[in-house]
Design an enzyme around this catalytic site. Structure first.
Site, PDB file in Angstrom:
ATOM      1  CE1 TYR A 139     103.998  22.212 -30.873  1.00 55.40           C
ATOM      2  CE2 TYR A 139     102.902  24.269 -31.624  1.00 55.40           C
ATOM      3  CZ  TYR A 139     102.777  22.944 -31.361  1.00 55.40           C
ATOM      4  OH  TYR A 139     101.514  22.415 -31.254  1.00 55.40           O
ATOM      5  CE  LYS A 168     103.003  22.422 -27.550  1.00 57.67           C
ATOM      6  NZ  LYS A 168     102.841  20.843 -27.938  1.00 57.67           N
TER       7      LYS A 168
END
Lengths: 303, 303, 303, 303
Positions: A139, A168
């Site tokens: 992330y 992400k």
């Protein structure tokens, strides 16, 4: 693990609290239902939007478990397990695997920061190894973690992590983003994390997106994607403009507190935010509602 | 609480690990003994130097308890309880009070950041209230937390916190620092946290300092303080220059990993650092030792 | 060049404009007179405070010349010649030498930024060579230029510049500052440039200071220095506190526009500031005057 | 002024120097010829790539004039007149109008920075008024100027500037960019300035782009645009990937010095860069050439 892929819209849900700030997991089924109804494909649990870093480990487990229980058959459940303490992150990853989540994710540690891609990869590897059967997502959110190591450098190091599945990507560096989508002939699943210019991400090759505003304004983005896939960029741009207007309206109120207020406005009350964030006062709440009304939020964004 | 004051040198100790990275609390008595021998007055436990954010809550409790058990009669024990999760910070504060620590401290939360002094004060108040009998110190370290709210603004809000006692000021803004020392006629205990120019802090009114290098180079700073209090600024400056040379020598190796290596060099082996930090390789360890030898560390700083 | 040294207070004067923004050099003799009366030893002309980068080259020449004409026998005249265009900087340096200035200074170029100390040293060397008979000072002000290369690294490269004389150090890094004062056994003249904690600079070895507030509040700093040299740190700190209160009062109004307004308040009208800065409105001017009155500016700072 | 619009590729040309660093305007016709041959529609003269801030005013005039003389019938000539000194910027704008340039542009002043959109608009207005018959473009490049005021805020203030025509948008904030393209029903000409993800800009509504790499790699971007306009995003992405590979190859060598070296490699020798930039050493030049050869620059990018 080859078949795993997150596509379309993945929502980053708010963590519901009671008025006194205690956890209110009983709201989660209602939240899940609304997402499914709007064609959202999955959830990214206990990340930034979910105030994961403001929850105890036990609360993070409870939230993850509730999402799996009530929605794992209809939504992909990605559990964010990132933590400044590697041991804690590993324990959360192990738990996510035990309860049947579909994937885990972790941001870079935000207190001590890895000095280079190798150190970051080793941190990720240790977490990924705690849930070896699940796909692992990195992330990337430098605005929160302060860790701006280009992801393309991480990917080169991460090839030795067997269950490394994707990213992400919540950052503005679209050259790096593009490099990641192309790395190893599209070996990794790179999701776009900036709702405010999601269209740019898809233009550069994204096939999925993770964001907070898909919790309440998924219809806008669904229309955007439909137009985009039909080659109708004019319409896609118009919908992106609508999303931008919405974001420009709530941003001055504080991103997360404002959005949690908006959940209440649409009948899915997720309660207050926790300190150090500050819940909107009644006065600001009404002012925001009025401004959203004016820009068409209730008529054009939520449906 | 009126009588509580931290004066002179307060060390920020490293958290000792075994070679495999697991906690090694049995080293703490030896560390405490060395500090006492060098005239250090207290310890700031599980802060930045102590890798507090890389420890589990249980590990933080064990470390705090060990320090209290073996050194509370000779050293002031300040337990850092800061955490991104307020509930966890409160539980650590409660624990510190139970075991008989002398004070608690907390940095600003480093993931979500308070938007203003009022929000920061409310965060601090909630922690301070969990250990109401202990003095509470705010740990100001914007380079790590990203929270740069001037402390003078916090102090104005903090007057309503009954046990707010002072500040560990680890930042370069000496105007703000000076304003804090003068606030309310010296109402608060404002400790200086930048070893590399400690003399400037004392010149502006500090009476105590908290830092990592006092773990291994306290003699330099004791000579500095002795000269300063005798009005001999030339000598004080010379000692500060020696400290700066030492810091300039180890800094390129990474602040914390290098310093932990230096503990081993002087016979107090605190083990490796935890990820995302990286322990010095054997080669770098020898290179650093050689450079420290050249600049006089072993002959002029450690004694 | 060996004998050249700037000591005590050096003021960074405002450039006087008429109400329409055009140059008003006829104010300079009055400004010079006031500085001499307050025991100021020199001026740093056309730097940040002097809005040098908002002047044409011809205006910079006129201002420098006027200072030399009316005050070179009573004040050290340091002409700032820094520019993003090296050719222009060299021409200004040549001019300063021709008119009889005592020294030249240059900040780092602020658009393209040197990548390392060697590139910065080469930039400085080219300017210094255009006025080889004058001492050259490097003006370190990263908050404006964005060039944060540690000055100690520059000094190591600058030893080959024959007329490199010292530094105006306007930055918070007091370890670097201390290293510079000690470099080569005090080979260079390192002046402190942060009025708001000037005392810290002198504590660490400064013997001179350059700043804007010495234009209107020199008496405070003269008392500070007198106390400091007498070993009376308590009084020195009290005066530093007074200066800090003054700065904290005007800073919210915008540093430079507020200070130029303050010149008018004390009867030395230097006129407006130039765009992109914004002159205080009449309303803000009165509000600032009232706040300064309350904090004692007119009774305790200007005399 | 209604009809003025910059479309497709606008190159930001390098300023050619002789080996000794002096201006070499005689190279400009060759540069113009190469651009026209590659379908480039215009030039943005004396901006960042043109090292405008490292030139004297006279040199900037000479360069602008040469471009107009030799290419005004085939290329749109936009003269960048930005300067920290407003008077100088106005004089350059006036000159650009006199010689028959098609438009002027100015970046925000990079030393003193406007505090808000109103101050920035006033700065722009004063420059625009010096060339009232020409369209004025604001050049948004916060990475160099440090001025990050959202352009949408500037546009709202700029409606009162009669000849305000558009923006060169060299920043990553694609939400702001999108808002600008939509402002006033597309009232302003908003050109994209990030070659490394130009495709994203066109996806969000750009119709033109200004950049340095169009000087030597226009064929890549022309193929990209052709595919984009044909609805073939896969091919467009592939070409953008090629551009990204090229940029990733030269970036570690320093953006501008590397690109000037690349001009020499393709037979259009623009000479060295000026300090504070550093021309590539012969060794680095060869290393870069070899890496570019490997990634296909000479076979796939320049034609």
């Amino acid at each position: 693990m080859d078949a795993f892929k997150l596509e379309g819209l993945i929502a980053a849900p708010f963590t519901p609290f009671h008025a006194d700030g205690s956890l209110n997991p009983d709201m989660i089924p209602q939240m899940a239902h609304a997402l499914v109804k709007n064609g959202v494909n999955g959830v990214f649990v206990c990340g930034t939007t979910g105030e994961g870093m403001s929850l105890t480990l036990q609360e993070r487990r409870v939230v993850a478990q509730k999402w799996v229980e009530c929605a794992a058959d209809q939504l992909r459940i990605v559990v964010h397990v990132g933590h400044t303490c590697l041991t804690d992150a590993r324990q959360l990853a192990e738990h996510a695997a035990q309860i049947g989540a579909h994937a885990v994710a972790a941001m870079a540690p935000s207190f001590f920061r890895p000095a280079n891609a190798q150190d970051l990869a080793d941190f990720c590897a240790a977490i990924a190894a705690a849930a070896p059967q699940l796909p692992f997502y990195y992330y990337h959110i430098p605005s929160m973690t302060g860790v701006g190591i280009p992801v393309i450098e991480l990917l080169k190091e991460a090839v030795s992590i067997p269950n490394f599945a994707g990213v992400k990507y919540t950052h503005w560096d679209l050259m790096d983003f593009g490099q990641c989508t192309r790395f190893g002939n599209g070996r990794y699943d790179v999701l776009f994390g900036r709702d405010e210019y999601m269209l740019a991400g898809f233009g550069l090759g994204a096939e999925g997106a993770i964001g907070s505003t898909y919790c309440f304004a998924a219809p806008v983005y669904q229309r955007l994607l439909k137009a985009f896939h039909a080659g109708d960029l004019d319409t896609a741009r118009m919908e992106q403009g609508l999303a931008a207007d919405m974001i420009a309206t709530f941003a001055p109120y504080g991103g997360l507190p404002a959005q949690k207020a908006m959940m209440r406005m649409i009948g899915i009350d997720c309660g207050p935010v926790r300190l150090p964030l500050r819940t909107l006062s009644a006065e600001k709440y009404e002012k925001l509602r009025s401004e959203l009304d004016t820009m068409g939020f209730f008529t054009r964004c939520v449906k």
